[in-house]
Scaffold this active site. Structure first.
Site, PDB file in Angstrom:
ATOM      1  N   CYS A  34       0.609  -1.103  -0.443  1.00 27.92           N
ATOM      2  CA  CYS A  34       0.004  -0.052  -0.026  1.00 27.92           C
ATOM      3  C   CYS A  34       0.941   1.592  -0.382  1.00 27.92           C
ATOM      4  CB  CYS A  34      -0.377   0.322   0.877  1.00 27.92           C
ATOM      5  SG  CYS A  34      -2.020  -1.744   1.380  1.00 27.92           S
ATOM      6  N   HIS A  48      11.514 -34.255 -20.298  1.00 32.58           N
ATOM      7  CA  HIS A  48      10.626 -35.467 -18.612  1.00 32.58           C
ATOM      8  C   HIS A  48       9.319 -35.194 -18.319  1.00 32.58           C
ATOM      9  CE1 HIS A  48      15.414 -37.061 -18.173  1.00 32.58           C
ATOM     10  NE2 HIS A  48      15.946 -36.025 -18.436  1.00 32.58           N
TER      11      HIS A  48
END
Ligand code: F6R
Length: 610
Positions: free
Chosen positions: A2, A506
């Site tokens: 913020c 893989h």
């Protein structure tokens, strides 16, 4: 996350707050609000959405005051809404509070306050603190003491500003784990979550430290710890100019920051290269070199893009300085009780210097006696201040939420650290000089890539309808693949994954079909031939291939759909060049899709909550 801004002085605070919030909007942008107190009224205006929405509402109210606070929110507790936006108020609407951070024990505090009859309007943790301060005010404490007592009950993190009708000559500001900086003016004072909101008004700043609380009047301020000990703070001069935080004619900060890179990389290296000795000179590490070299190992920890830079650092430090290096996400490091001791060096990489997880990891490593080195961009940031030694990357302010120029400067600085350590070990003078010579050419080489922006845009737009992307690279280009995928995800919302090219077999190879764009980063290095085999594997499955190759490479060009060419450089500097087309690809795809590049959904710059 913020953004916080506060003003007390003789001027009307409203334009100062709105302009400050606009400069902080990159920190959070789901809702915003201001609270002002003057002799006749206490007024809060807040809204869901951007600061521009708030601006319309505030100016329509025609309010004037010389005391006010403003906030731009990135929601943690409670959805983005007007009710949940800050400031939060006491029931009499005479006390306003804005907060950055998380109050972890808010539920138990809330229960206690509810028993006393306090009613809650929002779902936020922050509202609890507003009522808790009110509780202490009702016990006849001053505002300063009421805030102090309340904070003593809070667990969690905060950067807060409080104003109160009953004591309208001051702002109370306090910090723990979320940044806050005071701006010292002439008969006016400011407070903000970062200096960007202040530098249009003053260059004199005071950084609050954790556990400190300030009472800010228009002509002076005092500081104490939250256990009530007085502390005298040093005033620093900020060097940054207002032009550094504007878009300079570019449509987005992100594009400006990509285009800034010849200069930002130059600034990272400036004054740090000693060609005669083939070594770098890093003032912030002076006196620590031997301790680093004597370390059992170097650990590098960071988050997001900075973590990708850390991976590049691992490769270069191991290859050239011959020190064992491990890289870990700061968020994992901080909670798994890592085995580290005084014989370890830990490097913390952070653009903002405020990332909560990285800062917490640093505290953990410090507690265990490791040497803590910060590699930060924001001067005076928490990580920079709390480290034992460090090197600024000097990339200049980075406002676009997606990190670009910080990444290339982080790598430049990691290369400088590598050079420094490697030369003290086995790297020869000619090798050191060769690295420096290549570093000096980076500015021009980056410029050459940026000149291809139109071509990169044209190529990128051809891929803007894709729903998935795969980025593949090996060696120094593996972290670049991760970074390219992250850039695309965060601003274009296209799913993308980065992999070491050989890992494709893989698993990810199953995803490849004629709908799947694959970006190969395939520069001429020791694994070039292996990457060519990986390209063939994708081709055989009809994947669409875009390759980042070296100038003069004609082999890959024949195998793939599109190529973007980058100059060749020293292998450890390669990521600085190969990442630039990937930043531009992500940018152009997001723009083509009509997305808000500088403020992508759900994200915020500077993640100061965990
Ligand atoms: C990605 C991005 C984030 C940051 C991460 C760490 O574009 O900006 O992934 O890299 O939040 O931030 P710093 O470097 O400020 O610690």
């Amino acid at each position: 996350m913020c953004g916080i801004v506060g003003y007390i002085g003789d001027k009307n605070c409203v334009p100062i707050l709105i302009e400050g919030l606009k400069r902080l909007e990159y920190r959070g942008y789901d809702s915003a609000g201001v609270g002002i107190i003057n002799t006749t009224e206490c007024k809060v205006v807040k809204t869901k959405g951007k600061v521009s929405e708030l601006e319309k509402l505030v100016y329509a109210e025609k309010i004037q005051s010389s005391l006010g606070i403003g906030h731009t929110r990135w929601a943690t507790h409670g959805e983005p809404s007007t009710i949940n936006a800050h400031p939060h108020l006491n029931e009499e609407k005479t006390l306003f509070l804005i907060h950055n951070g998380i109050i972890e024990n808010y539920l138990s505090l809330k229960k206690g306050l509810e028993k006393e009859g306090y009613k809650f309007n929002s779902e936020t943790d922050t509202e609890v603190l507003a009522h808790l301060i009110d509780h202490y005010l009702k016990l006849k404490h001053s505002l300063f003491q009421a805030v102090r007592y309340a904070l003593n009950e809070v667990e969690g993190t905060y950067g807060i500003c409080v104003i109160y009708k009953g004591e309208s000559d001051k702002i109370i500001a306090a910090k723990k784990g979320s940044p806050l900086v005071l701006g010292i003016g002439n008969n006016e004072n400011f407070v903000a979550s970062d200096v960007n909101a202040l530098i249009a008004h003053t260059k004199q700043v005071v950084y609050l430290e954790d556990g400190e609380i300030a009472e800010i009047f228009k002509d002076h301020f005092t500081t104490k710890t939250i256990s009530d000990e007085t502390i005298i703070k040093e005033i620093f001069q900020v060097e940054m100019g207002i032009d550094e935080i504007s878009k300079s004619g570019y449509p987005h900060f992100m594009l400006k920051e990509i285009m800034d890179q010849p200069e930002s990389i130059f600034n990272s290296l400036r004054g740090r290269l000693v060609l005669d000795e083939g070594i770098s000179k890093l003032g912030g590490l002076e006196g620590f070199e031997q301790r680093i070299l004597d370390s059992k190992r170097i650990l590098i920890t960071a988050c997001g893009t900075s973590w990708h830079a850390a991976l590049v650092g691992e490769y270069m430090l191991e290859q050239y300085a011959g020190v064992p290096v491990e890289v870990e996400y700061a968020s994992e490091f901080r909670y798994r009780n890592p085995i580290i001791d005084k014989d370890d060096t830990v490097i913390f990489i952070s653009q903002s210097g405020e990332t909560a997880d990285t800062l917490a990891a640093m505290k953990e490593a410090k507690k265990k006696g490791a040497l803590c080195i910060g590699v930060c961009n924001v001067v005076g940031s928490s990580i920079a201040r709390e480290s034992d030694a460090g090197v600024y990357i000097h990339a200049g302010p980075e406002i676009g939420v997606a990190s670009t120029k910080a990444f290339t400067s982080q790598i430049a600085v990691l290369a400088l650290i590598t050079l420094l350590l490697a030369r003290r070990k086995n790297l020869s003078l000619p090798e050191g000089q060769e690295i420096i010579a290549e570093m000096k050419k980076l500015t021009d080489k980056v410029g050459t890539i940026l000149k291809q922006n139109d071509l990169i845009k044209e190529i990128s737009e051809k891929y803007s309808n894709a729903r998935n992307f795969l980025y593949l690279g090996r060696g120094y280009n593996f972290p670049v693949a991760l970074e390219g995928a992250l850039k695309l995800k965060e601003i274009s919302y296209i799913h993308a994954e980065g992999y070491p090219a050989a890992e494709m077999k893989h698993g990810p190879i199953a995803l490849i079909d004629d709908d799947m764009p694959v970006v190969f980063i395939a520069t001429k290095d020791s694994v070039y031939d292996k990457v060519i085999s990986n390209i063939q594997e994708v081709r055989a499955r009809k994947g669409r291939i875009l390759a980042i190759v070296n100038e003069g490479d004609t082999q890959i060009e024949k195998m793939v759909d599109h190529v973007i060419k980058v100059p060749k450089t020293h292998n450890m500097l390669t990521p600085i060049l190969t990442v630039i087309p990937l930043q531009l690809i992500a940018y152009h795809i997001a723009v083509k899709k009509g997305l808000n590049v500088d403020q992508p959904r759900n994200l915020a710059k500077s993640v100061t909550v965990e």
